[in-house]
Design an enzyme around this catalytic site. Structure first.
Site, PDB file in Angstrom:
ATOM      1  N   ARG A 118      75.393  22.111  57.219  1.00 48.46           N
ATOM      2  CA  ARG A 118      74.026  22.513  57.617  1.00 48.46           C
ATOM      3  C   ARG A 118      73.374  23.224  56.570  1.00 48.46           C
ATOM      4  O   ARG A 118      72.184  23.268  56.538  1.00 48.46           O
ATOM      5  CB  ARG A 118      73.969  22.933  58.985  1.00 48.46           C
ATOM      6  CG  ARG A 118      72.448  23.097  59.346  1.00 48.46           C
ATOM      7  CD  ARG A 118      72.455  23.264  60.909  1.00 48.46           C
ATOM      8  NE  ARG A 118      73.526  23.774  61.525  1.00 48.46           N
ATOM      9  CZ  ARG A 118      73.966  24.924  61.698  1.00 48.46           C
ATOM     10  NH1 ARG A 118      73.101  25.985  60.928  1.00 48.46           N
ATOM     11  NH2 ARG A 118      75.063  25.417  62.436  1.00 48.46           N
ATOM     12  N   TYR A 155      46.415  14.968  58.329  1.00 51.70           N
ATOM     13  CA  TYR A 155      47.559  14.263  58.753  1.00 51.70           C
ATOM     14  C   TYR A 155      47.667  14.265  60.443  1.00 51.70           C
ATOM     15  O   TYR A 155      47.322  15.535  60.938  1.00 51.70           O
ATOM     16  CB  TYR A 155      48.971  14.586  58.444  1.00 51.70           C
ATOM     17  CG  TYR A 155      49.949  13.489  58.953  1.00 51.70           C
ATOM     18  CD1 TYR A 155      50.006  12.233  58.625  1.00 51.70           C
ATOM     19  CD2 TYR A 155      51.058  14.060  59.582  1.00 51.70           C
ATOM     20  CE1 TYR A 155      51.243  11.377  59.144  1.00 51.70           C
ATOM     21  CE2 TYR A 155      52.067  13.481  60.292  1.00 51.70           C
ATOM     22  CZ  TYR A 155      52.110  12.126  60.027  1.00 51.70           C
ATOM     23  OH  TYR A 155      52.975  11.217  60.470  1.00 51.70           O
ATOM     24  N   ASP A 170      49.556  20.165  50.978  1.00 50.37           N
ATOM     25  CA  ASP A 170      50.391  18.849  51.303  1.00 50.37           C
ATOM     26  C   ASP A 170      49.931  17.957  50.240  1.00 50.37           C
ATOM     27  O   ASP A 170      48.829  17.448  50.229  1.00 50.37           O
ATOM     28  CB  ASP A 170      49.900  18.621  52.811  1.00 50.37           C
ATOM     29  CG  ASP A 170      50.592  17.188  53.132  1.00 50.37           C
ATOM     30  OD1 ASP A 170      51.034  16.196  52.288  1.00 50.37           O
ATOM     31  OD2 ASP A 170      50.864  17.130  54.320  1.00 50.37           O
ATOM     32  N   LYS A 192      56.814   8.753  51.983  1.00 49.20           N
ATOM     33  CA  LYS A 192      55.498   7.973  51.538  1.00 49.20           C
ATOM     34  C   LYS A 192      55.823   7.707  49.963  1.00 49.20           C
ATOM     35  O   LYS A 192      57.129   6.974  49.560  1.00 49.20           O
ATOM     36  CB  LYS A 192      54.250   8.627  51.500  1.00 49.20           C
ATOM     37  CG  LYS A 192      54.186   9.292  52.961  1.00 49.20           C
ATOM     38  CD  LYS A 192      54.047   8.342  54.071  1.00 49.20           C
ATOM     39  CE  LYS A 192      53.959   8.588  55.458  1.00 49.20           C
ATOM     40  NZ  LYS A 192      53.262   9.898  55.667  1.00 49.20           N
TER      41      LYS A 192
HETATM   42  C1  LIG Z   1      53.150  10.981  56.828  1.00 50.70           C
HETATM   43  C2  LIG Z   1      52.767  12.438  56.489  1.00 50.70           C
HETATM   44  C3  LIG Z   1      53.321  13.553  56.783  1.00 50.70           C
HETATM   45  C4  LIG Z   1      54.489  13.354  57.930  1.00 50.70           C
HETATM   46  O1  LIG Z   1      55.931  12.879  57.043  1.00 50.70           O
HETATM   47  P1  LIG Z   1      56.948  12.448  57.946  1.00 50.70           P
HETATM   48  O2  LIG Z   1      57.934  12.247  56.796  1.00 50.70           O
HETATM   49  O3  LIG Z   1      56.668  10.987  58.772  1.00 50.70           O
HETATM   50  O4  LIG Z   1      57.273  13.481  58.887  1.00 50.70           O
HETATM   51  C5  LIG Z   1      52.791  14.501  56.587  1.00 50.70           C
HETATM   52  N1  LIG Z   1      51.626  14.723  55.738  1.00 50.70           N
HETATM   53  C6  LIG Z   1      50.850  13.811  55.339  1.00 50.70           C
HETATM   54  C7  LIG Z   1      49.721  13.625  54.649  1.00 50.70           C
HETATM   55  C8  LIG Z   1      51.437  12.369  55.826  1.00 50.70           C
HETATM   56  O5  LIG Z   1      50.985  11.198  55.126  1.00 50.70           O
END
Ligand SMILES: *Cc1c(COP(=O)(O)O)cnc(C)c1O
Length: 377
Positions: free
Chosen positions: A50, A108, A177, A202
């Site tokens: 972990r 988001y 982000d 993504k």
């Molecule tokens: C999808 C997304 C998230 C969350 O990501 P996960 O991998 O689904 O937890 C956070 N910020 C943005 C801009 C996103 O598109």
């Protein structure tokens, strides 16, 4: 490690690889271990699964090289089980009761849930839209400014350098982000941010088959708090996911180049259509985000958004598409699109479509989209 002056493609294919050793593979396979042989006094680097894993270590080095190619040794990266795990790690490790944080009001869709949790822990949450510099008037007394640029799904862009300067002058940290741009599209640490955070579910991994997230930062103390949060919450990626992600980085440059070119071509094709309104793509010269995007981004992403006249027309459009799956998420090699309003939560019109452009041949993709638009006329 590649030279700081290497091109993006060279860096992507070599990122995080260990020194070549006779009879060893180029990219070592995933290490499956809950614990490691550890006789005597316990000491690192690998004690318990972990806390650390060699497959994470290689991936963390690779992402660090992409996020901070000028100084990969000076920046550290921590990988997580998902983007939300990475986001939560920064917010909950850096903020405590009595602090104030500024979040995007148009970011988001899980951020409102995070907001509830922060508030429950005694953290003051202020919000501001991504575009228009409204963050500036919320910064006094804030501990952290959270930016999402380009924002998902509205594709607004904010001037990271300007907001960082203002936030730092008031003693606030800045996290960006960077999910939509990926490090090949924008490097938040070079724009002055303290944290670059992303959902690697993504574009970074790009195949729609892995959930993953990461945090990159230069300040070792702050990054140690983020790493400690991962250990406490156990929000760790599996070794297989980490390895798949590292393998996917080799094609990051190819994918991103193709997808960004396709996104621009699609946006240009949509711009001429009478049934399309509210078209947004930061790479489109006429887009309201373009001037700021062009000054801080190196590529403009794979997401295009637009609005069709009503919900019925948007649903029929999605149903008519043959090369584009009706699915959420974005950044993958296969095009997807969805009517964003079906989720609730985003302040978007009923006919709003978020289109994630894949790596298909642009002629095929655009022909499919124009055919689907003709079919709903
Ligand atoms: C999808 C997304 C998230 C969350 O990501 P996960 O991998 O689904 O937890 C956070 N910020 C943005 C801009 C996103 O598109």
């Amino acid at each position: 490690m590649t030279e700081p002056g290497a091109g993006d493609g060279t860096r992507a294919v070599r990122a995080g690889l260990p020194e070549p050793r006779k009879y060893e593979p180029t990219l070592p396979g995933p290490v499956f271990a809950a614990h490691y042989h550890l006789p005597g006094e316990p000491s690192g680097p690998y004690t318990y699964g972990r806390d650390e894993n060699p497959t994470w270590t290689l991936l963390e080095r690779a992402i660090g090289e992409l996020e901070a190619p000028d100084d990969p040794e000076g920046a550290g990266t921590v990988v997580f089980a998902s983007g939300m795990a990475a986001i939560s790690a920064v917010l909950f490790s850096q903020l405590s009761a009595g602090d104030a944080v500024v979040l995007p009001s148009d970011g988001y869709q899980a951020l409102p849930l995070v907001r509830e949790q922060l508030t429950a822990y005694g953290i003051e949450v202020r919000t501001a839209p991504t575009g228009g510099d409204a963050q500036l008037s919320e910064l006094d007394g804030a501990r952290l400014l959270w930016l999402e640029t380009p924002s998902n799904p509205g594709l607004d862009v904010c001037d990271v350098r300007r907001l960082v300067t203002a936030a730092h002058a008031r003693g606030a940290l800045v996290a960006v982000d960077n999910t939509l741009a990926t490090p090949l599209g924008q490097r938040p640490l070079e724009l002055g941010a303290d944290f670059s955070v992303a959902s690697d579910t993504k574009g970074l991994t790009g195949h729609g088959d892995v959930l993953l997230g990461h945090v990159t930062a230069r300040d070792g103390g702050r990054l140690a708090a983020v790493r400690r949060w991962r250990k406490i919450t156990g929000a760790i990626p599996g070794p297989m996911e980490a390895w798949l992600a590292h393998r996917s980085l080799a094609t990051l440059h190819l994918r991103v180049e193709r997808q960004c070119a396709n996104a621009l071509a699609l946006a240009e094709a949509l711009a001429g259509r009478p049934e399309v309104t509210g078209l947004r793509y930061p790479g489109l010269p006429g887009d309201p985000s373009h001037p700021v995007a062009a000054a801080q981004m190196r590529r403009f992403g794979s997401v295009v958004s637009f609005t069709l006249p009503d919900r019925g027309r948007a649903e029929r459009f999605l149903g008519e598409l043959r090369l584009v799956d009706d699915a959420t998420s974005f950044g993958g090699v296969r095009s997807t699109a969805e009517r964003r309003g079906r989720w609730g939560g985003d302040a978007v019109p009923e006919g709003f479509v978020r289109f994630s452009v894949g790596a298909e041949d642009p002629e095929d993709l655009i022909a499919d989209v124009l055919r689907a638009l003709d079919a709903i006329a």
